[in-house]
Design a protein around this motif. Structure first.
Motif, PDB file in Angstrom:
ATOM      1  N   GLN A 151       0.834  -1.204   0.000  1.00  0.00           N
ATOM      2  CA  GLN A 151       0.000   0.000   0.000  1.00  0.00           C
ATOM      3  C   GLN A 151       0.865   1.250   0.000  1.00  0.00           C
ATOM      4  O   GLN A 151       2.055   1.213   0.291  1.00  0.00           O
ATOM      5  N   GLY A 152       0.225   2.325  -0.383  1.00  0.00           N
ATOM      6  CA  GLY A 152       0.859   3.645  -0.306  1.00  0.00           C
ATOM      7  C   GLY A 152      -0.158   4.605   0.269  1.00  0.00           C
ATOM      8  O   GLY A 152      -1.155   4.175   0.862  1.00  0.00           O
ATOM      9  N   THR A 153       0.102   5.891   0.093  1.00  0.00           N
ATOM     10  CA  THR A 153      -0.852   6.844   0.652  1.00  0.00           C
ATOM     11  C   THR A 153      -2.161   6.879  -0.119  1.00  0.00           C
ATOM     12  O   THR A 153      -3.167   7.331   0.397  1.00  0.00           O
ATOM     13  N   GLU A 154      -2.135   6.386  -1.400  1.00  0.00           N
ATOM     14  CA  GLU A 154      -3.352   6.508  -2.210  1.00  0.00           C
ATOM     15  C   GLU A 154      -3.893   5.171  -2.691  1.00  0.00           C
ATOM     16  O   GLU A 154      -4.842   5.147  -3.461  1.00  0.00           O
ATOM     17  N   PHE A 155      -3.251   4.091  -2.285  1.00  0.00           N
ATOM     18  CA  PHE A 155      -3.732   2.800  -2.803  1.00  0.00           C
ATOM     19  C   PHE A 155      -3.350   1.685  -1.835  1.00  0.00           C
ATOM     20  O   PHE A 155      -2.496   1.858  -0.964  1.00  0.00           O
TER      21      PHE A 155
ATOM     22  N   GLN B 187       1.160   9.141   5.567  1.00  0.00           N
ATOM     23  CA  GLN B 187       0.963   7.787   6.065  1.00  0.00           C
ATOM     24  C   GLN B 187       0.149   6.995   5.046  1.00  0.00           C
ATOM     25  O   GLN B 187      -0.639   7.559   4.293  1.00  0.00           O
ATOM     26  N   PRO B 188       0.354   5.663   5.016  1.00  0.00           N
ATOM     27  CA  PRO B 188      -0.333   4.865   3.993  1.00  0.00           C
ATOM     28  C   PRO B 188      -1.830   4.736   4.226  1.00  0.00           C
ATOM     29  O   PRO B 188      -2.386   5.215   5.199  1.00  0.00           O
TER      30      PRO B 188
END
Lengths: 346, 799
Positions: A151-155, B187-188
């Motif tokens: 994961q990342g900040t948008e997915f 943050q994720p």
């Protein structure tokens, strides 16, 4: 293959490597203390799914081309690199680097993670198989039955990957030559994963199914000094065949283009230099540079002449060392989908 | 035309080079002290910001109980989707003290911080690992020579700071765990609940900058107040010099106006002239200010390090803003000082008399105005004292009291002079002396106000420092009751050490302590046992009657004055302790010089509640004669390193040395202020002397010799200085009281008893007489040497 040796050498995280043509004599240990690929080496699974700390660099590289329940094409990338700072095999001298990305027809989201070995933050074990960095992992009872998450900040994504065919050895029974000078790596793939799972985006969750491709490669040698970057494709053709090919661009103009044809039963047929032709035909302006996002790929040996086009041309990875990586569609004599990776475009 | 007018105006200065010098010197001095102090403050603030901003302003996770964070917790957080980066904050030994260790993990830290920038200057492979590079500012790097080639000097790192890899920091600072975890800004998507992974952590916004700034605020405010005071005193000089020059040039102005120069032309040229002087003097002042700042900065740096643990580079860097602000303050000061004189020029009528007037003439309206202003200043002081809160109110109180005192000075002096006249009513000369002195008062009052302020500041500050020193030494005697202090090298050695010393001394008193966050701020918790040493000596300010019995029963907690004031605690109150329990406050003790809150628990309670307490330190009671033997036995027979044995005397001298350095700066500024005031008197007296010939000539004509007249003039200066001094004493004491009872409490959290030092005043009295005497001597000498012809000419001129 995707020749990430150069990529990692440029990564600046490691001491600039002394680029020298080591030729074929490099059997056994190199002068700087790292192990070198050996043409007579035979893989032993599952042990070789685990790390090889005697080598300078190594990666576990997954790309997936997927279809969402909305009918759209999605691409997923999951990569774990291992870099040795020093040839000590000491976990504290290993740096782990993770890249993850999701491509949609209208967007590209990425994340990057770094960790040092021995911290408990990242690493790979062969049995049961588990490759991880932070909360990202590729893990399962064995490498043909794994779940993939990142994961990342948008997915975020959670995918299940199943393969029922053996691993495919690239090059000469897993010994993959990188240039006419003989620089090489150990390289095998699993191009037969069937995938299902879920991708979470800011816009909502998407159920996806499709295909994935794993590359495993380790080496200690960089590319030659004149090799400036590469263009790499992995294609799942609709007739069940797979095509892997790459072009190592050389400043001298003497590009090195090779690859492998993989039949539906998993039998590999490596190309001789010159068998495969890759030429760019569509360019896109990305991050201040021109990058070829459309290609003409010709392989007369298999009566293949196709156009390979990016699903989302702006699939740029603005990571420590930036590169382009994203899903592509195939049309022409064959149809299908796959992944394209391009480095070294300044 | 303009050129001619300008030439006429400037010719005044070429004929009176001394007056020119006083003007320039006064303005330069005023600018110098002000900009010097500003330079010091700016340097210190920059260092704090550097140190605090080194890791950026991201919030951090810390353990609720203040302990170190286990590496496993860090990994668990990362695996739970929390992007955090470990930080180790510790100390390493270095030449001339210690250096702060900042251990970072470049692989997980935010990249855009100054620390990240510093790491970017070296090869990352050389930085990573247990024996990786140590990055420090060039000055700090030289203090770390013992680490050899591992040390790299990098410009821009805060002084007194060593940045290294987290693994290197663990070894160097001997810290097994992480001090805190920086939470990255992005943050994720998904995170496990914090409570599931690390329930013992708490997120806090980094407040260390604020803490350090708050802690040192009082110190800088102190310096600023001094700078402002000397600036004001300097302005008195400028006002005197400008006023004199304008008075003396009245005939020139009149002539110029008469031949057709318009008022606006004249004023424009005068402003231009003043501006040129301001720039010249401002430049000079900035240069002197730089020298002052550079000379004082090492002491200031040492003070800040000793008192607050704040690191400030001992060298000065100058910013253009500082130069410009110095010039601006010089121009502003000139404008302030010359405003009235310029205003008078605009009202000058071409045909008006050219006789110097106005400012040598007593004006009851001026005096009423001054008294009215003084009354409003007193009102402001009253409001600040009763309603105000905090340091700013304290300094407002201080400032307005000083202003009021200064404004009331002419009236007070005039009353004293009337009194003097009544007491010594013998002979016409004496009568003339008093009357004439009163007559001169308005002209001298500005200079005398300056003297009053300087003297009062001197008395006030020296009373404060003296009271502090007396209280502090007395308190040290009580607090350092044990004759020898020893520390075991590690926990394993403690039992052997106690067994070794017990038969050799009268008593072994554990001084065990642990660091903890007390009610949200960093503090210390100590444990002691009930022992006559404490019963007899411990400096209690307030306590429950059976304090020591309760200690013996392992009940209650003593808190230091700072903590009690901050949290408004009195004996009998309940205090929430770190670790989630609470106890009763049984006593409040004075703890001067400690910026932190402190709690003392009965030893057994300490061990029970805080098992990780550092148990290696002990105080030993022993006859002073036996100390050398004990030392020898400890180091030779037991093998304790000499640095682990400290006797009371050296501990005291160390503490006092820190104290002395703290106030070295105040003392230096004190002397500077006083000398500025002396120059103010000199200029004023010179101003008056040159104008007084018409008044003195008749006295000479009726038979007083020039020598007698000179002596009288000299006496006058001395008497005015003496009277001002007498008035300055109560003002100074009031200042001292405000400093001790208001400013100190606000700034440090402790209130000090006031002690009087009449011996010091005597010295100051002599000093101010000498200053006034020197200032009065020159005009007096000039008078005695004045050619009789000049005196006669007064009558011929018929002015």
């Amino acid at each position: 293959m995707n020749a990430k040796t150069l990529f990692l050498a440029v990564m600046l995280l490691i001491t600039p490597l002394v680029v020298s043509a080591q030729g074929f004599a490099g059997m056994g240990a190199s002068s700087d203390g790292y192990a070198l690929p050996d043409r007579d080496n035979r893989f032993s699974f599952p042990a070789d799914h685990g790390p090889h700390p005697g080598f300078r660099i190594e990666w576990w590289y997954v790309t997936a081309t997927l279809t969402g329940d909305d009918g759209e094409t999605y691409g997923v990338q999951w990569t774990l690199f291992r870099n040795a700072l020093r040839p000590t095999r000491d976990p504290a001298d290993q740096i782990w680097l993770g890249h993850a990305a999701v491509s949609t027809p209208s967007g590209h989201f990425h994340a990057e993670r770094l960790a040092r070995g021995g911290s408990g933050q990242a690493g790979v074990t062969a049995v049961p198989f588990r490759a991880e960095i932070d909360e990202w992992s590729l893990a399962g009872p064995n490498l043909n039955n794994v779940t993939l998450t990142a994961q990342g900040t948008e997915f975020a994504y959670d995918l299940s990957l199943r393969a029922d065919r053996p691993f495919v050895l690239q090059g000469d029974r897993g010994f993959s030559q990188k240039s006419a000078l003989g620089l090489a790596s150990h390289y095998y793939s699993q191009p037969f994963y069937a995938v299902q799972g879920n991708i979470s985006l800011a816009s909502g969750d998407v159920r996806v199914t499709g295909q994935a491709w794993l590359d495993r490669e380790w080496s200690s040698q960089p590319l030659t000094a004149t090799q400036t970057g590469w263009d790499w494709i992995s294609l799942h053709l609709d007739d069940g065949n797979k095509l892997m090919g790459y072009r190592l661009r050389d400043a001298s103009g003497d590009d090195y283009v090779v690859g492998t044809w993989i039949t539906p039963d998993g039998t590999p047929a490596p190309f001789a230099p010159g068998d495969l032709k890759m030429s760019p035909n569509t360019w896109a302006r990305i991050a201040g540079r021109d990058v070829p996002v459309g290609w003409r790929v010709v392989l007369p040996k298999h009566d293949l002449e196709v156009s390979v086009n990016a699903v989302y041309p702006q699939s740029w990875m603005p990571t420590i060392v930036p590169y382009w990586e994203g899903p592509v569609t195939v049309s022409g004599t064959h149809s299908g989908r796959g992944y394209l990776e391009m480095t070294g475009y300044e | 035309m303009t050129q001619t007018v300008l030439h006429a105006l400037l010719s005044h200065w070429t004929r009176r080079p001394f007056q020119f010098m006083t003007l320039i010197l006064g303005l330069a001095l005023a600018t110098a002290l002000w900009s010097g102090v500003q330079a010091i403050n700016a340097e210190a603030r920059k260092s704090y910001d550097n140190a605090a901003g080194i890791l950026g302003g991201d919030p951090v996770f810390v353990r609720k109980d203040g302990e170190l964070i286990a590496p496993e917790t860090f990994v668990a957080l990362r695996q739970g989707g929390w992007l955090v980066s470990p930080v180790i904050d510790g100390w390493m030994p270095a030449k001339d003290g210690r250096v702060r260790v900042l251990g970072i993990d470049p692989l997980t830290m935010p990249l855009t911080t100054p620390a990240g920038g510093a790491v970017g200057e070296v090869e990352i492979t050389d930085f990573l690992g247990e024996t990786g590079l140590i990055l420090a500012a060039p000055a700090t790097a030289t203090r770390l020579a013992q680490y050899g080639a591992r040390v790299r000097a990098i410009d821009g790192i805060a002084p007194g700071l060593a940045i290294m890899d987290i693994l290197a920091a663990q070894t160097t600072a001997n810290i097994d765990g992480f001090t805190r975890l920086t939470r990255l800004p992005d943050q994720p998507f998904r995170q496990s609940p914090l409570l599931d992974i690390a329930p013992d952590l708490r997120l806090e916004t980094p407040g260390s900058t604020a803490d350090l700034a708050r802690l040192t605020d009082s110190f800088h405010l102190n310096l600023t107040a001094f700078g402002l005071l000397s600036f004001v005193v300097g302005l008195f000089i400028v006002n005197g010099a400008v006023g004199l020059a304008f008075e003396q040039r009245r005939p020139v102005f009149r002539t110029l106006r008469a031949i057709g120069v318009t008022t606006s032309q004249l004023v424009t040229l005068l402003i231009f002239e003043l501006l040129a002087f301001a720039v010249l003097a401002g430049g000079l002042g900035i240069a002197i200010g730089y020298i002052i700042a550079a000379a004082l900065l090492p002491d200031v740096a040492a003070t800040l390090r000793g008192l607050y643990g704040a690191n400030v580079e001992g060298t000065l860097t100058l910013s253009p803003a500082w130069w410009l602000s110095g010039l601006a303050i010089a121009i502003l000061g000139t404008a302030l000082a010359a405003a009235t004189s310029l205003y008078q020029v605009t009202r000058l009528k071409p045909l008006a008399t050219a006789q110097p007037r106005a400012w040598v003439r007593a004006s009851s309206s001026t005096r009423r105005f001054q008294l009215g202003f003084a009354a409003s200043a007193l009102c402001l002081a009253f409001l600040a004292g009763t309603l105000g809160d905090g340091l700013f109110a304290g300094f407002t109180l201080l400032g307005s009291l000083l202003v009021a005192a200064a404004l009331m000075l002419p009236t007070a002096l005039s009353l004293l002079l009337v009194l003097g006249e009544r007491v010594t009513r013998n002979g016409p000369v004496m009568q003339w002396f008093w009357a004439d002195t009163r007559q001169q008062l308005p002209g001298l009052s500005l200079a005398l106000m300056a003297l009053l302020l300087a003297l009062a500041a001197n008395i006030g500050v020296s009373t404060m420092v003296g009271s502090f020193r007396l209280t502090f030494t007395g308190w040290l005697d009580q607090r350092l009751a044990s004759e020898v202090y020893i520390g075991a090298e590690d926990a394993a050695q403690v039992d052997d050490l106690v067994a070794f010393v017990t038969p050799r001394v009268d008593a072994v008193l554990p001084i065990w302590h642990t660091d903890a966050d007390i009610l949200g701020a960093p503090g210390e918790i100590y444990g002691i046992i009930d022992h006559p040493t404490y019963r007899d000596n411990w400096p209690m300010l307030d306590a429950v009657p059976d304090l020591w019995d309760r200690i013996a029963q392992n009940k209650g907690a003593m808190v230091n004055e700072q903590l009690a004031r901050r949290e408004n605690l009195t004996p009998g109150d309940t205090i929430a302790m770190p670790g989630g329990w609470s106890t009763t406050v049984t006593g409040i003790y004075s703890d001067y010089g400690n910026p932190m809150g402190q709690i003392i628990l009965p030893l057994e309670t300490l061990i029970l509640r805080y098992p990780d307490t550092d148990r290696t330190d002990f105080g030993l009671r022993i006859a002073p004669d036996d100390i050398p033997d004990l030392r020898r036995a400890l180091s030779e027979d037991f093998g304790l390193p000499p640095e682990n044995i400290v006797d009371q005397a050296s501990l005291k001298s160390f503490s006092l040395a820190i104290f002395e350095r703290t106030f070295a700066v105040s003392a230096a500024l004190n002397v500077l202020t006083l000398s500025v005031a002396a120059i103010a008197i000199l200029t004023s007296l010179l101003t008056l002397a040159s104008m007084r010939l018409p008044q003195l000539a008749p006295l000479w004509a009726i038979g007083l010799s020039r020598q007698t007249l000179g002596r009288i003039e000299f006496m006058r200066a001395m008497i005015l200085a003496a009277l001002t001094f007498i008035l300055a004493v109560p003002v100074g004491l009031m200042l001292a009281w405000v400093l001790l009872a208001v400013i100190n409490v606000e700034a440090f959290g402790w209130k000090l008893p006031m002690h009087l030092f009449p011996g010091d005043w005597l010295w100051l009295f002599v000093l101010s007489l000498i200053a006034a005497g020197l200032a009065g001597l020159w005009p007096a000498l000039r008078l005695t040497r004045q050619p009789p012809a000049d005196l006669i000419r007064v009558f011929a001129h018929e002015r």
